[in-house]
Design a protein around this motif. Structure first.
Motif, PDB file in Angstrom:
ATOM      1  N   GLY A 113     -12.134  98.628   4.127  1.00 60.75           N
ATOM      2  CA  GLY A 113     -11.236  99.220   5.199  1.00 60.75           C
ATOM      3  C   GLY A 113     -11.963  99.795   6.161  1.00 60.75           C
ATOM      4  O   GLY A 113     -13.281 100.005   6.259  1.00 60.75           O
ATOM      5  N   LEU A 114     -11.561  99.583   7.468  1.00 62.86           N
ATOM      6  CA  LEU A 114     -12.033 100.250   8.664  1.00 62.86           C
ATOM      7  C   LEU A 114     -11.830 102.009   8.523  1.00 62.86           C
ATOM      8  O   LEU A 114     -10.775 102.418   8.601  1.00 62.86           O
ATOM      9  CB  LEU A 114     -11.429  99.883   9.930  1.00 62.86           C
ATOM     10  CG  LEU A 114     -11.882  98.477  10.155  1.00 62.86           C
ATOM     11  CD1 LEU A 114     -11.217  97.802  11.238  1.00 62.86           C
ATOM     12  CD2 LEU A 114     -13.371  98.368  10.959  1.00 62.86           C
ATOM     13  N   GLY A 137      -6.471 103.098   7.901  1.00 63.05           N
ATOM     14  CA  GLY A 137      -5.199 102.963   7.536  1.00 63.05           C
ATOM     15  C   GLY A 137      -5.007 102.920   5.978  1.00 63.05           C
ATOM     16  O   GLY A 137      -6.316 102.931   5.114  1.00 63.05           O
ATOM     17  N   GLU A 138      -3.917 102.695   5.358  1.00 62.70           N
ATOM     18  CA  GLU A 138      -3.822 102.667   4.034  1.00 62.70           C
ATOM     19  C   GLU A 138      -4.136 101.301   3.424  1.00 62.70           C
ATOM     20  O   GLU A 138      -3.954 100.245   4.205  1.00 62.70           O
ATOM     21  CB  GLU A 138      -2.400 102.795   3.557  1.00 62.70           C
ATOM     22  CG  GLU A 138      -1.901 104.230   3.765  1.00 62.70           C
ATOM     23  CD  GLU A 138      -0.439 104.583   3.515  1.00 62.70           C
ATOM     24  OE1 GLU A 138       0.083 103.721   2.520  1.00 62.70           O
ATOM     25  OE2 GLU A 138       0.046 105.536   3.944  1.00 62.70           O
ATOM     26  N   GLU A 139      -4.730 101.249   2.110  1.00 61.23           N
ATOM     27  CA  GLU A 139      -5.088  99.845   1.505  1.00 61.23           C
ATOM     28  C   GLU A 139      -4.051  99.187   1.389  1.00 61.23           C
ATOM     29  O   GLU A 139      -2.966  99.778   1.040  1.00 61.23           O
ATOM     30  CB  GLU A 139      -5.911 100.233   0.332  1.00 61.23           C
ATOM     31  CG  GLU A 139      -7.395 101.109   0.547  1.00 61.23           C
ATOM     32  CD  GLU A 139      -7.862 101.304  -0.586  1.00 61.23           C
ATOM     33  OE1 GLU A 139      -7.808 100.470  -1.837  1.00 61.23           O
ATOM     34  OE2 GLU A 139      -9.095 101.856  -0.698  1.00 61.23           O
ATOM     35  N   ILE A 140      -4.170  97.773   1.279  1.00 61.26           N
ATOM     36  CA  ILE A 140      -3.194  96.838   1.033  1.00 61.26           C
ATOM     37  C   ILE A 140      -3.593  96.207  -0.121  1.00 61.26           C
ATOM     38  O   ILE A 140      -4.661  96.153  -0.633  1.00 61.26           O
ATOM     39  CB  ILE A 140      -2.616  95.987   1.975  1.00 61.26           C
ATOM     40  CG1 ILE A 140      -3.838  95.104   2.365  1.00 61.26           C
ATOM     41  CG2 ILE A 140      -2.238  96.820   3.326  1.00 61.26           C
ATOM     42  CD1 ILE A 140      -3.262  93.979   3.347  1.00 61.26           C
ATOM     43  N   PHE A 195     -17.123 101.046   8.028  1.00 63.46           N
ATOM     44  CA  PHE A 195     -16.294 100.606   7.076  1.00 63.46           C
ATOM     45  C   PHE A 195     -16.252 101.538   5.904  1.00 63.46           C
ATOM     46  O   PHE A 195     -17.246 102.051   5.675  1.00 63.46           O
ATOM     47  CB  PHE A 195     -16.503  99.147   6.727  1.00 63.46           C
ATOM     48  CG  PHE A 195     -16.409  97.985   7.842  1.00 63.46           C
ATOM     49  CD1 PHE A 195     -15.219  97.629   7.891  1.00 63.46           C
ATOM     50  CD2 PHE A 195     -17.657  98.199   8.668  1.00 63.46           C
ATOM     51  CE1 PHE A 195     -15.167  96.553   9.211  1.00 63.46           C
ATOM     52  CE2 PHE A 195     -17.360  97.113   9.904  1.00 63.46           C
ATOM     53  CZ  PHE A 195     -16.140  96.580  10.262  1.00 63.46           C
ATOM     54  N   SER A 196     -15.355 101.172   4.801  1.00 63.78           N
ATOM     55  CA  SER A 196     -15.204 102.003   3.680  1.00 63.78           C
ATOM     56  C   SER A 196     -16.460 101.373   2.764  1.00 63.78           C
ATOM     57  O   SER A 196     -16.953 102.177   1.862  1.00 63.78           O
ATOM     58  CB  SER A 196     -13.926 101.673   2.903  1.00 63.78           C
ATOM     59  OG  SER A 196     -13.663 100.218   2.576  1.00 63.78           O
ATOM     60  N   ASP A 235      -7.198  95.158   6.592  1.00 66.29           N
ATOM     61  CA  ASP A 235      -6.905  96.177   7.371  1.00 66.29           C
ATOM     62  C   ASP A 235      -7.254  96.281   8.935  1.00 66.29           C
ATOM     63  O   ASP A 235      -7.822  95.238   9.249  1.00 66.29           O
ATOM     64  CB  ASP A 235      -7.882  97.516   6.825  1.00 66.29           C
ATOM     65  CG  ASP A 235      -7.856  98.945   7.211  1.00 66.29           C
ATOM     66  OD1 ASP A 235      -6.571  98.984   7.499  1.00 66.29           O
ATOM     67  OD2 ASP A 235      -8.563  99.526   7.352  1.00 66.29           O
ATOM     68  N   TRP A 236      -6.468  97.099   9.807  1.00 71.33           N
ATOM     69  CA  TRP A 236      -6.859  97.102  11.288  1.00 71.33           C
ATOM     70  C   TRP A 236      -6.665  98.285  11.774  1.00 71.33           C
ATOM     71  O   TRP A 236      -6.083  99.003  11.280  1.00 71.33           O
ATOM     72  CB  TRP A 236      -6.101  95.825  11.716  1.00 71.33           C
ATOM     73  CG  TRP A 236      -4.611  96.129  11.652  1.00 71.33           C
ATOM     74  CD1 TRP A 236      -3.724  96.984  12.138  1.00 71.33           C
ATOM     75  CD2 TRP A 236      -3.617  95.485  10.801  1.00 71.33           C
ATOM     76  NE1 TRP A 236      -2.362  97.186  11.803  1.00 71.33           N
ATOM     77  CE2 TRP A 236      -2.414  96.157  10.624  1.00 71.33           C
ATOM     78  CE3 TRP A 236      -3.862  94.468   9.687  1.00 71.33           C
ATOM     79  CZ2 TRP A 236      -1.285  95.755   9.960  1.00 71.33           C
ATOM     80  CZ3 TRP A 236      -2.845  94.339   8.772  1.00 71.33           C
ATOM     81  CH2 TRP A 236      -1.666  94.678   9.109  1.00 71.33           C
TER      82      TRP A 236
END
Length: 459
Positions: free
Chosen positions: A340-341, A321-324, A359-360, A449-450
């Motif tokens: 992030g996944l 997904g997009e980073e927060i 993961f990133s 992230d999920w």
């Protein structure tokens, strides 16, 4: 400056023409069709979701005299920000919070009546706002009910609810949904999306999925998930009824999207119906109106079907997904790197379920991850099936079944650089026919992230 003024009319015309062209650009998604034999059930996590996501659906169905029933999962009674704007002061006392939940329920009745739904066809379940995903994780069977944030109760407090006094537990939620579906016998169900960022939206999809598995052979409705909460979406966050709503680029191509085109009259009616949710409209006008577009959008991930163990094939569950942004007040002196996944996959290897998470970057000392794997069998109560939670960090991991910690030797967790592989014996999952999988990373209690929950069939 004056010499450019004469070009302003031409410039405005070009802007209008571009917007019109964008609005008319075909999305390429199949159109949802209705027949006079249809029966439409709309499952809404909070009062107003049924309007912003499905007002066009409601109008199309009612114009064909198709029965429509709306089920409000929660009363939306923990939305403190909207209540602060609406009441112009904080609302803390449990009774006052419940009254605001009843206010939101009443707004859904008024909005529904405007769109043609009788009051008796709008049902309030009254489960705890912002707590239903917690129930999904760990409040089943012998575990106690969850406690609501602001109403301070462990059971449905609303006398006009579908079942007043229903415990805030997964067993009760599943019972209510199955009763409603069995009695109404819908041919089409519109429900919140498993990738939605709001936890109540994700959990309602999951409860609906299990309810329909339990009712296989009795009902076989088409399911149309709708997305509401996703970062920087819809764009722009403004009233643009001439535009189409399109899915986030994140999963534009890995979800089977469908749409419903709205007429000018239906768009106008949807605008009025949204405005009737007055308590939310005052605090989030632009956001709510950003869903008033020339179409409504629905789509689901396909159910993954694992082949025999000898095939040993991986199946993509989700993409990153997009980073927060991480809240500054939660960061230590050293800035926390976003974890992030990137991807995840699942396959069966002999008698084990093997799940790989990429993961990133490697998990750090301040970050951790969770993997949830719930088994399902048609011949066993879902409340009694194992609900496995693998929680792990850089150098440790713990295994739970709901809140009960299990011996870690039963499982195998292999970490290598940015990849984690989890081996779970199928026996520990209750020898399931199907499973539901979800995963996320977090910093403390803050989600980073999920991946969306996915349904998997094991052949």
């Amino acid at each position: 400056m004056a010499k450019y003024i004469k070009f302003i009319p031409t410039f405005l015309f070009l802007i209008f023409f571009a917007a019109l062209a964008l609005a008319q650009t075909p999305s390429g998604f199949p159109e949802i069709s209705f027949s006079p034999e249809d029966r439409v059930l709309i499952l809404a996590p909070h009062p107003d979701d049924e309007t912003i996501a499905c007002a066009g659906v409601i109008q199309r169905a009612r114009s064909m005299n198709i029965p429509v029933e709306v089920v409000l999962f929660t009363a939306g009674d923990n939305n403190q920000w909207s209540f602060l704007v609406y009441r112009k002061h904080p609302v803390f006392f449990p009774k006052a919070v419940q009254n605001l939940g009843l206010l939101r329920y009443a707004e859904s009745i008024v909005s529904g009546a405007f769109l043609g739904i009788p009051e008796e066809n709008i049902i309030l379940l009254g489960y705890p706002d912002f707590k239903t995903l917690n129930i999904w994780y760990a409040n089943w069977g012998d575990n106690p009910p969850v406690k609501s944030l602001l109403t301070n109760v462990r059971a449905v407090p609303y006398k006009n609810a579908f079942r007043p006094g229903a415990a805030y537990k997964g067993d009760d939620i599943l019972r209510d949904l199955k009763t409603i579906i069995r009695e109404f016998k819908p041919t089409k169900i519109f429900v919140s999306h498993p990738a939605d960022h709001n936890p109540d939206h994700r959990s309602l999809y999951l409860f609906c999925r299990v309810a329909l598995w339990d009712l296989e052979g009795e009902v076989a409705p088409q399911v149309f998930p709708y997305l509401v909460h996703f970062k920087n979406w819809p764009k722009p966050s403004a009233y643009r009824p001439e535009m189409k709503i399109i899915p986030p680029a994140f999963f534009k191509n890995n979800v089977n999207w469908q749409e419903l085109a709205l007429t000018a009259e239906q768009i106008k009616n949807k605008t009025s119906a949204v405005e009737k949710h007055n308590s939310q409209y005052k605090s989030s006008k632009n956001y709510l109106l950003s869903f008033v577009r020339s179409n409504e959008l629905f789509g689901d991930y396909p159910v993954l079907k694992l082949r025999s163990s000898s095939a040993n094939e991986d199946f993509l569950i989700s993409e990153a997904g997009e980073e927060i942004e991480i809240p500054e007040q939660l960061e230590n002196k050293e800035r926390v790197s976003f974890v992030g996944l990137q991807s995840s996959s699942v396959h069966v290897e002999k008698d084990q379920l093997v799940i790989k998470l990429e993961f990133s970057r490697p998990l750090g000392r301040q970050t951790a991850a969770s993997l949830h794997v719930f088994g399902y069998r048609h011949d066993r109560e879902f409340s009694q099936m194992p609900k496995i939670h693998v929680k792990y960090g850089m150098l440790w991991y713990k295994i739970f079944d709901q809140t009960r910690q299990l011996r870690s030797k039963i499982f195998k967790v292999v970490r290598k650089n940015k990849q984690t592989t989890v081996y779970i014996p199928l026996k520990v999952l209750g020898d399931p026919e199907k499973i539901l999988i979800g995963s996320h990373t977090y910093l403390g209690a803050v989600p980073l992230d999920w991946v969306a929950w996915r349904a998997v069939e094991i052949n």
